[in-house]
Design a protein around this motif. Structure first.
Motif, short mmCIF file in Angstrom:
data_model
loop_
_atom_site.label_atom_id
_atom_site.label_comp_id
_atom_site.label_asym_id
_atom_site.label_seq_id
_atom_site.Cartn_x
_atom_site.Cartn_y
_atom_site.Cartn_z
N GLN A 2 64.89 36.40 43.77
CA GLN A 2 64.51 36.21 42.37
C GLN A 2 63.48 37.24 41.95
O GLN A 2 62.57 37.58 42.70
N VAL A 3 63.61 37.74 40.73
CA VAL A 3 62.67 38.72 40.21
C VAL A 3 61.34 38.02 39.88
O VAL A 3 61.33 36.94 39.28
N VAL A 4 60.25 38.65 40.31
CA VAL A 4 58.90 38.11 40.07
C VAL A 4 58.13 39.11 39.21
O VAL A 4 58.08 40.30 39.53
N LYS A 5 57.55 38.64 38.12
CA LYS A 5 56.76 39.52 37.26
C LYS A 5 55.38 39.76 37.89
O LYS A 5 54.86 38.91 38.60
N TYR A 6 54.81 40.93 37.56
CA TYR A 6 53.46 41.23 38.07
C TYR A 6 52.47 40.14 37.67
O TYR A 6 51.59 39.76 38.45
N SER A 7 52.63 39.63 36.46
CA SER A 7 51.71 38.59 35.97
C SER A 7 51.79 37.30 36.78
O SER A 7 50.88 36.48 36.75
N GLN A 8 52.89 37.13 37.52
CA GLN A 8 53.07 35.93 38.34
C GLN A 8 52.43 36.05 39.72
O GLN A 8 52.35 35.07 40.46
N LEU A 9 51.99 37.26 40.09
CA LEU A 9 51.33 37.44 41.38
C LEU A 9 49.98 36.73 41.36
O LEU A 9 49.33 36.61 40.32
N THR A 10 49.55 36.28 42.52
CA THR A 10 48.24 35.65 42.63
C THR A 10 47.15 36.71 42.53
O THR A 10 47.42 37.92 42.64
N LYS A 11 45.91 36.27 42.36
CA LYS A 11 44.78 37.21 42.30
C LYS A 11 44.68 38.02 43.59
O LYS A 11 44.43 39.24 43.57
N LYS A 12 44.91 37.36 44.72
CA LYS A 12 44.86 38.03 46.02
C LYS A 12 45.97 39.07 46.14
O LYS A 12 45.75 40.18 46.64
N GLN A 13 47.16 38.74 45.66
CA GLN A 13 48.27 39.68 45.70
C GLN A 13 48.03 40.89 44.79
O GLN A 13 48.33 42.02 45.17
N LYS A 14 47.45 40.65 43.63
CA LYS A 14 47.15 41.75 42.70
C LYS A 14 46.12 42.70 43.30
O LYS A 14 46.21 43.93 43.13
N ARG A 15 45.15 42.14 44.01
CA ARG A 15 44.14 42.99 44.66
C ARG A 15 44.77 43.82 45.77
O ARG A 15 44.45 45.01 45.93
N LEU A 16 45.66 43.22 46.54
CA LEU A 16 46.37 43.94 47.61
C LEU A 16 47.22 45.06 47.02
O LEU A 16 47.24 46.17 47.53
N TRP A 17 47.90 44.76 45.92
CA TRP A 17 48.74 45.78 45.26
C TRP A 17 47.87 46.93 44.76
O TRP A 17 48.27 48.10 44.84
N GLN A 18 46.68 46.61 44.26
CA GLN A 18 45.76 47.65 43.80
C GLN A 18 45.30 48.51 44.98
O GLN A 18 45.24 49.74 44.86
N ASP A 19 44.95 47.88 46.10
CA ASP A 19 44.57 48.64 47.30
C ASP A 19 45.69 49.60 47.69
O ASP A 19 45.46 50.76 48.01
N TYR A 20 46.90 49.08 47.68
CA TYR A 20 48.08 49.87 48.07
C TYR A 20 48.27 51.07 47.14
O TYR A 20 48.51 52.20 47.58
N LYS A 21 48.13 50.84 45.83
CA LYS A 21 48.28 51.94 44.88
C LYS A 21 47.17 52.99 45.05
O LYS A 21 47.42 54.20 44.94
N LEU A 22 45.95 52.52 45.31
CA LEU A 22 44.85 53.45 45.53
C LEU A 22 45.11 54.33 46.76
O LEU A 22 44.86 55.54 46.74
#
Length: 417
Positions: free
Chosen positions: A378-398
């Motif tokens: 199932q497709v998951v929107k970025y807005s549906q990610l948890t705060k912890k997941q968003k922080r991990l994604w930011q680390d990854y992008k950095l």
């Protein structure tokens, strides 16, 4: 034209040396925690990444109905080892981008729209390119076709491969065979050449095998027995003969994989193989708006030979149903019970804690958008990610920005070793 004005990637908010130092320290701690339970070293393993050209079970495509099972061995193997579906960032093309993701751990979805082929647009100009093969003592790439496409000759050299076997190279592709009228060298040929490397090289070897047999076009004159696989139904506008020809090629891949697995089980050193389809063939006329996710699902499995299993390799059961190409290096480290670097610790967290990331492309790759897909497909929107997941994604992008468009602080800070 795309090469004239290329923006590699948008700078993520907060990028600085201080932020990268903080990330390094955090993932040094994560690596230390992971390594408490790991006994082996990647450098003592023999690992092969096997990109299987256009491999994906046609029976998963909405509207396509085929009698019988064209890939019985691979499907049976998937039931007994680490396996699932891989979300491709291409449809009918983009092979080298899937390679790039497996070898670097970096998601092409994070690059700008002008960065369409990192192999040719990014890799040649970077002073340093970190790739998974650099964790091994020796690395070779095998591709039974021309080496110039996607600037592979240049890219593999920049990646630090010791040898590249391709048609016309000084390192010869041997035992060349074609099936009936198929113009491309067979998967049997690809595996024969890879097997020679596996037998001859010491442990601590990395092999990148890219097959060519199932590349387009799919002509009904390629195989005499194609009519056996004529689908009983397809989506409107999809050609049954083309699907049948493509499916026939998969049956030969299935037989070649079976023989290859049989051979590596005889070798007395730890060998783990990541088999994955790079993308679906561009032969289905389905609506991308309706069936886009299904048209980006390929098959994968990670198989450790008998010797490896006797020396600590294990089958993964968590987070395996839907993955990204950039997950494979972390998965291999876990399956072989191998210790990780801080960078691989980050990749492990991305694999374990984030949905699979990909680019959902339109027909002929005409449109592209970032997509997260969960374990249920199932497709998951970025807005549906948890705060912890968003922080991990930011680390990854950095981290991705630093390695590809930034100051490459991570090399100075020893995250990559």
């Amino acid at each position: 034209m795309n090469n004239i004005d290329v923006t590699v990637m948008e700078k993520p908010a907060g990028y600085s040396r201080a932020r990268m130092e903080k990330i390094v320290k955090e993932y040094q701690v994560v690596a230390k925690e992971i390594n408490k339970d790991r006994k082996n070293s990647l450098s003592s393993q023999t690992i092969m990444f096997n990109l299987s050209e256009s491999f994906s079970n046609p029976k998963r495509v909405p509207g396509v109905k085929i009698k019988g099972n064209p890939i019985p061995y691979i499907l049976s193997l998937k039931k007994t080892t680490t396996s699932g579906l891989m979300m491709s960032s291409g449809y009918g093309g983009g092979t080298a981008n899937m390679e790039y993701m497996t070898l670097t751990g970096l998601a092409t979805a994070n690059f700008s729209s002008t960065m369409q082929t990192p192999f040719s647009q990014l890799v040649p100009g970077l002073a340093r390119n970190w790739t998974f093969n650099k964790l091994f003592n020796y690395a070779v790439s095998v591709h039974p076709y021309q080496g110039i496409f996607y600037s592979r000759i240049t890219a593999y050299a920049k990646f630090g491969f010791n040898r590249f076997y391709y048609l016309g190279s000084k390192y010869k592709i041997t035992d060349q065979k074609r099936i009936k009228n198929n113009p491309f060298l067979s998967d049997e040929t690809a595996y024969t050449n890879a097997l020679r490397q596996l037998k001859n090289d010491e442990s601590g070897t990395f092999i990148n095998l890219v097959t060519i047999q199932n590349h387009m076009p799919y002509m009904t004159t390629d195989y005499k027995n194609y009519s056996k696989w004529l689908p009983t139904s397809v989506s409107e506008g999809t050609d049954k003969g083309t699907v049948a020809t493509y499916t026939t090629g998969l049956t030969y891949t299935d037989k070649a994989v079976k023989q290859f697995i049989k051979q590596i089980n005889k070798i007395q050193k730890p060998i783990t193989v990541v088999f994955y389809g790079d993308h679906l063939p561009g032969i289905y006329n389905n609506s991308m708006a309706k069936d886009g996710t299904k048209l980006h699902e390929t098959d994968y499995f990670i198989y450790s030979n008998t010797y490896a299993r006797e020396h600590g390799a294990r089958t993964l059961t968590s987070n395996t149903k839907v993955v990204s190409p950039n997950d494979f290096m972390a998965m291999v480290a876990e399956q072989t019970n191998s210790k990780v670097t801080p960078y691989l610790a980050l990749m492990t967290k991305v694999y374990e804690d984030l949905p699979a990331v990909s680019i959902n492309t339109g027909q002929n790759n005409s449109t592209a958008s970032l997509q997260f897909t969960n374990s249920k497909g199932q497709v998951v929107k970025y807005s549906q990610l948890t705060k912890k997941q968003k922080r991990l994604w930011q680390d990854y992008k950095l981290v991705q920005y630093d390695l590809t468009a930034g100051k490459q602080y991570l090399y100075q800070l020893h995250m990559m070793k």
